[in-house]
Design an enzyme around this catalytic site. Structure first.
Site, mmCIF file in Angstrom:
data_model
loop_
_atom_site.group_PDB
_atom_site.id
_atom_site.type_symbol
_atom_site.label_atom_id
_atom_site.label_comp_id
_atom_site.label_asym_id
_atom_site.label_seq_id
_atom_site.Cartn_x
_atom_site.Cartn_y
_atom_site.Cartn_z
ATOM 1 N N ASN A 209 78.545 75.800 49.424
ATOM 2 C CA ASN A 209 78.722 74.879 48.736
ATOM 3 C C ASN A 209 79.651 75.748 47.468
ATOM 4 O OD1 ASN A 209 78.836 72.501 49.354
ATOM 5 N ND2 ASN A 209 75.939 72.618 48.928
ATOM 6 N N LYS A 288 78.594 87.864 66.515
ATOM 7 C CA LYS A 288 80.296 87.044 65.999
ATOM 8 C C LYS A 288 80.752 86.312 66.939
ATOM 9 C CE LYS A 288 84.253 89.444 63.555
ATOM 10 N NZ LYS A 288 85.188 90.176 63.423
ATOM 11 N N LYS A 340 66.099 59.166 45.806
ATOM 12 C CA LYS A 340 65.336 59.785 45.452
ATOM 13 C C LYS A 340 63.987 60.444 44.405
ATOM 14 C CE LYS A 340 69.494 62.935 46.560
ATOM 15 N NZ LYS A 340 69.472 64.245 46.780
HETATM 16 N N1 CTP Z 1 70.244 68.161 47.038
HETATM 17 C C1 CTP Z 1 68.922 68.766 47.818
HETATM 18 N N2 CTP Z 1 69.116 68.436 48.564
HETATM 19 C C2 CTP Z 1 70.479 68.493 48.929
HETATM 20 C C3 CTP Z 1 70.575 67.992 48.672
HETATM 21 C C4 CTP Z 1 71.189 67.810 47.435
HETATM 22 O O1 CTP Z 1 67.856 68.839 46.545
HETATM 23 N N3 CTP Z 1 70.486 68.589 51.092
HETATM 24 C C5 CTP Z 1 70.026 68.352 45.381
HETATM 25 C C6 CTP Z 1 70.976 68.894 44.407
HETATM 26 O O2 CTP Z 1 69.640 69.824 44.053
HETATM 27 C C7 CTP Z 1 71.003 67.497 43.460
HETATM 28 C C8 CTP Z 1 71.149 66.428 44.261
HETATM 29 O O3 CTP Z 1 70.216 66.908 45.181
HETATM 30 O O4 CTP Z 1 70.203 68.081 43.037
HETATM 31 C C9 CTP Z 1 72.301 65.982 44.373
HETATM 32 O O5 CTP Z 1 73.038 66.392 45.174
HETATM 33 P P1 CTP Z 1 74.402 66.210 45.644
HETATM 34 O O6 CTP Z 1 75.143 67.321 46.892
HETATM 35 O O7 CTP Z 1 75.085 65.594 44.786
HETATM 36 O O8 CTP Z 1 73.929 64.633 46.458
HETATM 37 P P2 CTP Z 1 74.068 64.462 47.983
HETATM 38 O O9 CTP Z 1 72.596 63.861 47.463
HETATM 39 O O10 CTP Z 1 73.753 65.817 49.101
HETATM 40 O O11 CTP Z 1 74.521 63.181 47.659
HETATM 41 P P3 CTP Z 1 76.650 63.005 48.255
HETATM 42 O O12 CTP Z 1 76.441 64.000 48.968
HETATM 43 O O13 CTP Z 1 76.195 61.175 48.909
HETATM 44 O O14 CTP Z 1 77.013 63.253 47.091
#
Ligand code: CTP
Length: 396
Positions: A209, A288, A340
């Site tokens: 990401n 690879k 959450k």
């Molecule tokens: N987060 C996490 N584990 C994941 C994804 C996200 O702990 N696999 C945590 C991030 O650190 C952040 C929060 O969840 O604090 C929100 O992350 P975000 O990517 O915006 O949300 P998602 O729950 O992944 O939702 P969506 O993909 O629907 O936007």
């Protein structure tokens, strides 16, 4: 306006004396009133005029100069100082203070100073390792003097080992941290996650990401400066590891989860600003993957939602999540807050200009579980961190 705090910097004579110029410059940029005291031998390495120009104050060297105004200078500087730093600190000044010798402007001022005094030693590695120097350091620590340990590296004399002055950026940040006025997280345990996680495809490729880690590192520094015991769990980031925090370097979703889980119980506040990869390749290739002329598709499988797992494990901890959204920011963030089991969520619109990823600024809205909404204007990530703890602390 906040009253300017005063820092007195004592410069002793060593090859690292020139680095003290940079410390003065950094402290001035942080808006401190800086006064420099040089020992006679320091003036052989750097001119007082350089320190005078950078500090915009007269430099003090000799105890017996005619005073410009009537004041006993070592006493007045000692009283003026909110903090004293000796950088670089030679074996000589450490030895003098440890043994009660006050025979020049610097040693008398240190002796008369009731504010915190910090030494940043720099000297030849064999001198630093000498048991006499080490005993003196131990003795000074016992009396409450603090030390910023020297680094290892190649020294001016060609020797390699411990004895290099710590980076000037770190020294300035350390002093800034000591003088930070808010100390309301003292005794609290705060865990912060930052940066991205990686999901490896093969030995050279991975999915990840976008995340610089700046937001999380700013939160960790704010918590540290406010007195908390900070654990920073970080995915890959180019940022300097902040001093004074327990730093756990991780790479994958699983590693981040394990690091957070094993430190979870003792935490008071957990802030998850990491951009965690939600999917990983269904199969990892040990070799690879070779390209062919055809298209290629990759089968992904869901990985852990770490924050959701923490929400289930939560007892008394304050749990804070981030929501990076590109549309319907409030609705999406509120949904995540409840799904959450969070206490707060920090929402930002990733499409807005000059904020978010890699930028030093952010514009966020902090929503609490009981529906309180704090929309903050655009500010630095460090200021976002300050506001976040202000909001959390009003509730706990
Ligand atoms: N987060 C996490 N584990 C994941 C994804 C996200 O702990 N696999 C945590 C991030 O650190 C952040 C929060 O969840 O604090 C929100 O992350 P975000 O990517 O915006 O949300 P998602 O729950 O992944 O939702 P969506 O993909 O629907 O936007």
């Amino acid at each position: 306006m906040k009253e300017k705090k005063s820092i007195v910097i004592g410069v002793t004579g060593g090859i690292a004396s020139y680095k003290a110029l940079d410390i003065v410059s950094r402290l001035k940029k942080k808006n401190y009133d800086v006064h420099v005291i040089m020992t006679e031998s320091a003036t052989k390495f750097v001119t007082p005029l350089s320190f005078q120009s950078l500090s915009q104050n007269m430099v003090t060297i000799d105890m017996f100069n005619e005073p410009k105004v009537f004041e006993i200078q070592h006493i007045s500087l000692a009283k003026k100082a909110d903090l004293m730093i000796i950088a670089p600190a030679t074996a000589n000044i450490i030895g003098k203070v440890a043994n009660g010798i006050a025979d020049d402007m610097l040693s008398t001022t240190i002796m008369a100073c009731k504010s915190p005094v910090v030494f940043a030693p720099a000297m030849n590695t064999n001198m630093y390792a000498n048991p006499i120097v080490q005993d003196n350091i131990k003795k000074l620590k016992k009396y409450g003097y603090e030390f910023i340990n020297p680094k290892s590296g190649r020294l001016a004399c060609g020797d390699v080992g411990e004895g290099k002055l710590e980076d000037t950026e770190i020294i300035a940040e350390f002093l800034d941290s000591k003088l930070y006025s808010k100390k309301d997280l003292k005794g609290k345990n705060v865990l912060v996650t930052a940066g991205p996680t990686l999901a490896p495809i093969d030995p050279v490729r991975f999915i990840t990401n976008k995340s610089s880690g700046k937001m999380g590192y700013s939160i960790a520094k704010e918590a540290r400066d406010r007195g908390a015991n900070v654990t920073l769990v970080s995915g890959p980031s180019n940022l300097e590891v902040p001093f004074g925090v327990e730093f756990l370097k991780v790479s994958t979703n699983e590693e981040m989860f394990n690091a957070v889980k094993s430190n979870f119980d003792q935490q008071d506040i957990i802030i998850k600003s990491a951009a965690v990869a939600d999917f990983k390749p269904k199969e990892y290739s040990n070799h690879k993957i070779k390209k062919t002329e055809d298209d290629m598709s990759l089968k992904l499988t869901r990985d852990k939602d770490i924050l959701k797992e923490l929400g289930k494990m939560k007892t008394n901890q304050v749990l804070v999540g981030f929501a990076a959204e590109s549309r319907d920011v409030f609705e999406n963030a509120k949904g995540k807050l409840h799904r959450k089991n969070l206490d707060y969520i920090v929402a930002n619109n990733i499409l807005s200009k000059d904020t978010g990823f890699a930028s030093n600024d952010n514009m966020v809205t902090i929503i609490s579980k009981d529906g309180k909404i704090n929309s903050l204007p655009k500010m630095t990530k460090r200021e976002v961190a300050e506001n976040l703890f202000d909001i959390i602390l009003k509730k706990i």
